[in-house]
Every structure is written in C-alpha cells, then in structure tokens.
Design a protein around this motif. Structure first.
Motif, PDB file in Angstrom:
ATOM      1  N   TYR B 103       1.181  -0.652   0.263  1.00 27.76           N
ATOM      2  CA  TYR B 103       0.336  -0.121  -0.260  1.00 27.76           C
ATOM      3  C   TYR B 103       0.457   1.053   0.439  1.00 27.76           C
ATOM      4  CZ  TYR B 103      -3.497   3.871   1.261  1.00 27.76           C
ATOM      5  OH  TYR B 103      -3.654   4.879   1.499  1.00 27.76           O
ATOM      6  N   ILE B 104       1.947   1.118   0.601  1.00 24.36           N
ATOM      7  CA  ILE B 104       2.543   2.330   1.686  1.00 24.36           C
ATOM      8  C   ILE B 104       3.594   2.618   0.106  1.00 24.36           C
ATOM      9  CG2 ILE B 104       4.376   3.549   2.425  1.00 24.36           C
ATOM     10  CD1 ILE B 104       3.812   2.075   4.929  1.00 24.36           C
ATOM     11  N   ALA B 105       3.790   1.565  -0.709  1.00 21.24           N
ATOM     12  CA  ALA B 105       4.857   1.478  -1.552  1.00 21.24           C
ATOM     13  C   ALA B 105       4.408   2.278  -2.779  1.00 21.24           C
ATOM     14  CB  ALA B 105       5.633   0.146  -1.951  1.00 21.24           C
ATOM     15  N   LYS B 106       3.091   1.299  -3.320  1.00 24.93           N
ATOM     16  CA  LYS B 106       2.569   2.237  -4.383  1.00 24.93           C
ATOM     17  C   LYS B 106       1.659   3.112  -3.848  1.00 24.93           C
ATOM     18  CE  LYS B 106      -0.249  -2.075  -5.284  1.00 24.93           C
ATOM     19  NZ  LYS B 106      -1.449  -3.296  -5.311  1.00 24.93           N
ATOM     20  N   GLU B 107       1.319   3.845  -2.852  1.00 22.90           N
ATOM     21  CA  GLU B 107       1.346   5.773  -3.098  1.00 22.90           C
ATOM     22  C   GLU B 107       2.329   6.427  -2.885  1.00 22.90           C
ATOM     23  OE1 GLU B 107      -1.959   7.311  -2.218  1.00 22.90           O
ATOM     24  OE2 GLU B 107      -2.347   4.897  -2.400  1.00 22.90           O
ATOM     25  N   PHE B 108       3.421   5.162  -2.719  1.00 29.29           N
ATOM     26  CA  PHE B 108       4.910   7.079  -3.466  1.00 29.29           C
ATOM     27  C   PHE B 108       5.102   7.094  -4.530  1.00 29.29           C
ATOM     28  CE2 PHE B 108       7.337   5.131   0.531  1.00 29.29           C
ATOM     29  CZ  PHE B 108       6.936   6.393   1.179  1.00 29.29           C
ATOM     30  N   VAL B 109       4.681   6.106  -5.727  1.00 27.42           N
ATOM     31  CA  VAL B 109       4.376   5.649  -7.067  1.00 27.42           C
ATOM     32  C   VAL B 109       3.591   6.638  -7.201  1.00 27.42           C
ATOM     33  CG1 VAL B 109       4.702   4.330  -9.234  1.00 27.42           C
ATOM     34  CG2 VAL B 109       5.557   3.345  -6.815  1.00 27.42           C
ATOM     35  N   LYS B 110       2.198   6.010  -6.812  1.00 25.75           N
ATOM     36  CA  LYS B 110       0.966   6.850  -7.319  1.00 25.75           C
ATOM     37  C   LYS B 110       0.985   8.623  -7.009  1.00 25.75           C
ATOM     38  CE  LYS B 110      -2.884   7.900  -5.179  1.00 25.75           C
ATOM     39  NZ  LYS B 110      -3.764   7.451  -4.879  1.00 25.75           N
ATOM     40  N   GLY B 111       2.201   9.230  -6.193  1.00 25.01           N
ATOM     41  CA  GLY B 111       2.531  10.352  -6.382  1.00 25.01           C
ATOM     42  C   GLY B 111       3.095  10.634  -6.719  1.00 25.01           C
ATOM     43  N   SER B 112       4.394  10.371  -7.123  1.00 22.30           N
ATOM     44  CA  SER B 112       5.414  10.365  -8.420  1.00 22.30           C
ATOM     45  C   SER B 112       4.312  10.514  -9.680  1.00 22.30           C
ATOM     46  CB  SER B 112       6.169   9.431  -8.629  1.00 22.30           C
ATOM     47  OG  SER B 112       6.791   8.737  -7.701  1.00 22.30           O
TER      48      SER B 112
END
Lengths: 180, 321, 87
Positions: B103-112
């Motif tokens: 979840y957290i990793a995907k949110e970081f990528v989503k932010g990018s």
C-alpha cells in the motif's frame, strides 16, 4: 505519621503519571496519546520556546529552585513563612488553559501529599499579572483520581486517538502533525 | 527559522566565539551564526575540528557530504534522540506485512505519477497517468511495483527533449552523467535526498526502514522513498527553469570524454536557486497557513508517521499549481 | 522578523556583545549586526544583550520589521560581509 524510605518508594512507583500528562489530558487527548508514545513535537516549536523563555525570565530569583521528584517537575517552590507549608509555583503563559493548569498543579499537591508533604499551589500568569491559588480538598481529589486512572489506561492500551480540530489547535506544537 | 548553508569551496570549519566559522583555502573567514543553521551541505573537501563537532551536536545540526559528481556520500549526524519505540515497531510491522508494505510503496509511486503528470501538462505534453495508475493497482509484488515505476519514469524522461530548449537529454546516464541535463538531474536528486534526510531526522521515523526501496539499498532508504514523490517538483521543475531561462548554460559545466558535471559556478547557481525554492512558501490548503517547500517534506514524514501508527491513511502530496 | 542591531558600548563589553550576537545574526560592519529572527530568538537576543550591557552607560538600538521585504538595503563602497547561504 512519618513516612519511611520504603513507603516513599512504594508511593513513587504507584504515581507513574507526569504533570505535563495531566495538563495534556485536559487540552487534547491526541496530544496526550502522542506524548505518551514518545512522539512529542515540542522541540523547536516557536510557542514552546516562548514558554521556556517565560520560565527563564520570570521570577528569576527562584529560577534555581526547580524541583524534580521522579515524574514531576515543579517550576519553583517557596516556603510559606507564616504557616508551615510549602508553596508550589507554576508559571504559565496565559490563563486560556485554566482547567488544565489547575489539575496539573493539583496533581503536584496530591503527589507531595502522598509522600507526606503538605503544600499549596500557586499558578502565576506573569503576562497577565495574575495569580491563582489552589488547595487540595476531598472534593477535588475525587475529581483528580479518575483522571490519573484514565491516563494510566491510555498508556497501557493500544488505543489510537485521532485528532479532532479545536479552536486552539493552530497554536499547538502538534498542529502540523495532526492536520497535515 | 533556521537556514541551510552550502559549502561550495574547500576549507575548514572551526569554532570561535561560540559559533561556527568557515575558512576557505585563501584564508577568508566567514562566521556562521550557529543558532540559525538548519543543515550544512559540503560539496568540497571540508574538514572540521572536534570543537565544531561538539557545537554542532549541541544544536543537532547535520552535515551532508557530497562527492565529485554531487553524489551523496554521507551524513554526519550528532544524535538520534527523537526515536519512539512504538513508531519503530509500527514502521517495521508495515514493512513486514506485505499488504501494508505494498500500500505505502504504491502510494509513493502514485505520488510520483501524479506530480510527473502535472509537470508535463505545464508543457502541454500528453502523459497517460491512468495507464500507470491502473497498472499499479494490478500488481502485487515489490519488483512489479518497481517496474511500473521504472516504466512511467522512462516515459516521463522521454519527453524531456520536448521540454529542454538549449541542451539535449537523449537518455538517462549516471555515474558519471554523460551530458548537461543528466548532470543536473543527478546533482538535484542527490541534493533532494539529503534534504529529505534532514527532515526525517526531525521526526520519529527511522530513516532506514523503507517501503518502495529495499531497506538495505542505502543507509537512509526511507529518504529515497519520500524523495521520489518530490523529485518532479523540487528538482525537475527547477532544472526546466534553470535551463530554459538560460540561467545555467554550457559555461557552467566541466566536460570530459564521457562525463559531464557542474563546475563551481554552476554548482553555486544551482544551490542558490534550489535554496530559494526550499524557502518559497505556499498556502497549505489543509493547514490553512503558509508553509515553505522544505516544510512540505516534513509534513510528508508526519503523514507517513500517522499512517503507520494507524491514525490516518497516507496519501502522497500532489502539487496543485 | 528582520532586525538590525547597532550598539555603542564600553570597550570592556564590546567583544562580549559581538560574540553573543554572532551566534544569532550576521556581522555587517563595526557595531552592526543584522538578520532574520523568530519572535523567540528576538526575545532571547534582547534578554542576552540586557545581561551583558551596563544599562546606565551602554546603548543598543534595535530596528526591527515584521519582514525584510519593506527594508531597502543599499551599499555604498565596500560590502564588508555579504549575506549569503552559499560559501
């Protein structure tokens, strides 16, 4: 009755709550919860710094008299010469958090009483030229004890207390954490 | 307010009159008010005396060191007294539990993705952000999340030759960067990485427990995670500006057969513009108060801290202007 | 806020004042410091100075403004100490 060293230790171990925790309990449960989990944010916060300055500059003749006993830290104490008791002094920036300040110092008096020391409390608001005297009685002890118990309960649980916006949040050192 | 200081010349830090002095090789002495230092960034050989170390420790000031290419070398940080046992336990729990980590990793990528897409839309360039966000939702392994990240970033970089006016980007090259744009990207990314480290130090998070990057990738891998979200805003936008407005030009680089890097003057310009950007303020919508760009990094750490503690779900910062 | 501090103090205290102000502000020329300060830093500086000087003899003038935006700064001659974050 005079207390022995062993009695002292017993009482100290029972009273695990810090004065500031009593204060935070009345201001904001989220702040209390974060503080108790070592997630304090007081460092480098402008309002906290101003508060510290006030402590250092007001009542300067008393500044070396800060008293720390286990979990509590009293700003300064004085001996009341007329009657034979100790005056506990707390310095606060403003009286906006009167209830929180009141219970904090009440707790100090209660704490000392448990150790066999009789005292009275004074809250000083130097910016407002105001003082407030506090004495412990049966009734306010009755109100204080559940507060202490509740704080212990929060400490020993995995409870999470999400922030709720209050009108004084903006000045708090935790504001940016809570509402980012 | 405390400020970052950037040491772009060789010299020595020493203590005098209870504060920090910098002396360069020509003997020029500059006092730096110690109460006002947030972090020190060293781009040249800078030695320091033990009494400076003691003084910096007292004020909790980190020193970041960079190598010849502006690559991050390491941080000297006096102490880590902000740790909270509970936060570290929760931070690790969020790493060990793969659903939580994803979840957290995907949110970081989503932010990018979202910040990148904002950058490109400023230049009226198309970017299929939905494609990458959908792809992200479908994958369930860190390597696959990393792949989506790599694809979308490549797609972004491939647009660079449509953005830059005076230099060619061609392709991403590192260690060493082969041309000007690559030199600027590498330089900026390392700089941002260390700025994020300074912020993490001021929270209760442990900088080495990360989610998108593996915790063993670098000592402070959490800073890599967070920096990724902000690269498009802090670094790329800055480079677009510096290059297209010709604030940085070919005279600001040292070129070799197969490497290119900023020279002293170019580095000074970059650092000063970067620093301006860090201090620039915006009105934060949720806080309803002005915050600096640098502070946005701190707020991001707070959001992550709240997430791992179960207070509020993390969503990455997305630029709205 | 932005502050400019000028002082005229007795020889035996002049170095003390200078040394103290150095930790918070930038020395710009003889007996003049300037710099951005937070409210608490500003208070700390004032208290610190008061502790050093002899209030019957020395004189310190503090100019301050909520922001440096409204202060025009122009140098004639030599800029003795450039205010910069990049060294």
């Amino acid at each position: 009755m005079k207390k022995t060293n062993i009695d002292f230790e017993k009482e100290l171990n029972k009273l695990n709550v810090r004065g500031i925790e009593i204060n935070y309990y009345f201001i904001c449960k989220t702040k209390l919860f974060l503080f108790m989990n070592n997630m304090g944010l007081e460092k480098n916060h402008e309002n906290v710094e101003l508060g510290k300055l006030l402590h250092e500059t007001s009542y300067r003749s008393n500044k070396d008299k800060e008293v720390i006993i286990n979990k509590i830290a009293i700003d300064f104490i004085k001996k009341n010469k007329k009657e034979d008791f100790i005056e506990i002094h707390e310095v606060k920036k403003s009286d906006k958090m009167e209830l929180a300040d009141y219970y904090q110092i009440l707790y100090y008096i209660y704490y000392l009483k448990k150790l066999g020391i009789e005292s009275k409390g004074v809250i000083n608001y130097p910016n407002q030229n105001k003082k407030k005297e506090i004495t412990l009685n049966d009734e306010n002890i009755k109100n204080l004890i559940p507060v202490i118990q509740e704080i212990e309960k929060i400490r020993n649980s995995n409870l999470i207390i999400p922030p709720k916006k209050k009108k004084y949040c903006k000045k708090c050192a935790y504001y940016e954490f809570c509402f980012s | 307010m405390k400020y970052n200081k950037y040491l772009n010349s060789e010299g020595k830090l020493y203590r005098k009159e209870n504060t920090v002095y910098f002396m360069d090789t020509k003997g020029k002495k500059t006092p730096i008010p110690v109460e006002k230092i947030y972090a020190l960034y060293c781009y040249k050989e800078v030695s320091f005396t033990s009494s400076v170390v003691i003084l910096l420790a007292k004020y909790n000031i980190p020193i970041h060191y960079f190598g010849r290419y502006g690559n991050y070398v390491g941080t000297f940080y006096p102490k880590g007294e902000n740790y909270s046992g509970k936060v570290i336990v929760q931070q690790s729990e969020n790493y060990l539990n793969s659903d939580k980590r994803h979840y957290i990793a995907k949110e970081f990528v989503k932010g990018s993705i979202l910040n990148i897409s904002k950058n490109l839309s400023r230049y009226k360039l198309d970017y299929d952000k939905e494609k990458y966000i959908t792809a992200l939702q479908k994958v369930n392994r860190i390597t696959d999340i990393m792949n989506v990240e790599a694809l979308m970033r490549n797609d972004y970089y491939n647009n660079f030759d449509n953005i830059f006016k005076n230099f060619k980007y061609e392709k991403r090259s590192r260690r060493p960067p082969e041309n000007e744009i690559n030199a600027l990207i590498s330089f900026g990314n390392s700089l941002l990485y260390s700025t994020v480290i300074s912020e993490i130090f001021n929270t209760h998070l442990n900088p080495s427990v990360s989610y998108l990057h593996e915790p063993y990738e670098r000592r402070y891998s959490l800073a890599l995670d967070i920096a990724d979200v902000f690269k498009p805003i802090f670094v790329d936008r800055l480079i677009f500006n510096l290059v297209n407005k010709k604030i940085i030009n070919e005279n600001h680089f040292e070129k070799d057969l197969n490497s290119c890097l900023l020279n002293d003057e170019g580095r000074a310009i970059f650092l000063s513009k970067y620093n301006e950007r860090l201090q620039k303020t915006i009105k934060h919508r949720k806080l309803n108060r002005n915050v600096s760009y640098q502070r946005l990094l701190r707020l991001e750490c707070y959001k992550l801290e709240k997430h791992i503690m179960g207070i509020e779900q993390y969503e990455p910062f997305v630029i709205w202007w | 806020m932005y502050a400019i501090i000028v002082y005229d103090v007795s020889v035996e205290r002049v170095n003390k004042v200078k040394k103290f102000l150095r930790t918070y502000m930038t020395w710009v020329q003889n007996s003049v410091f300037e710099g951005e300060l937070t409210k608490s830093e500003f208070e700390t500086v004032k208290i610190g100075l008061k502790n050093i000087i002899d209030e019957d003899y020395d004189s310190v003038i503090i100019f301050s403004s909520n922001t440096s935006k409204y202060i025009n700064r122009k140098i004639l001659g030599v800029d003795k100490n450039e205010l910069t974050d990049i060294l």
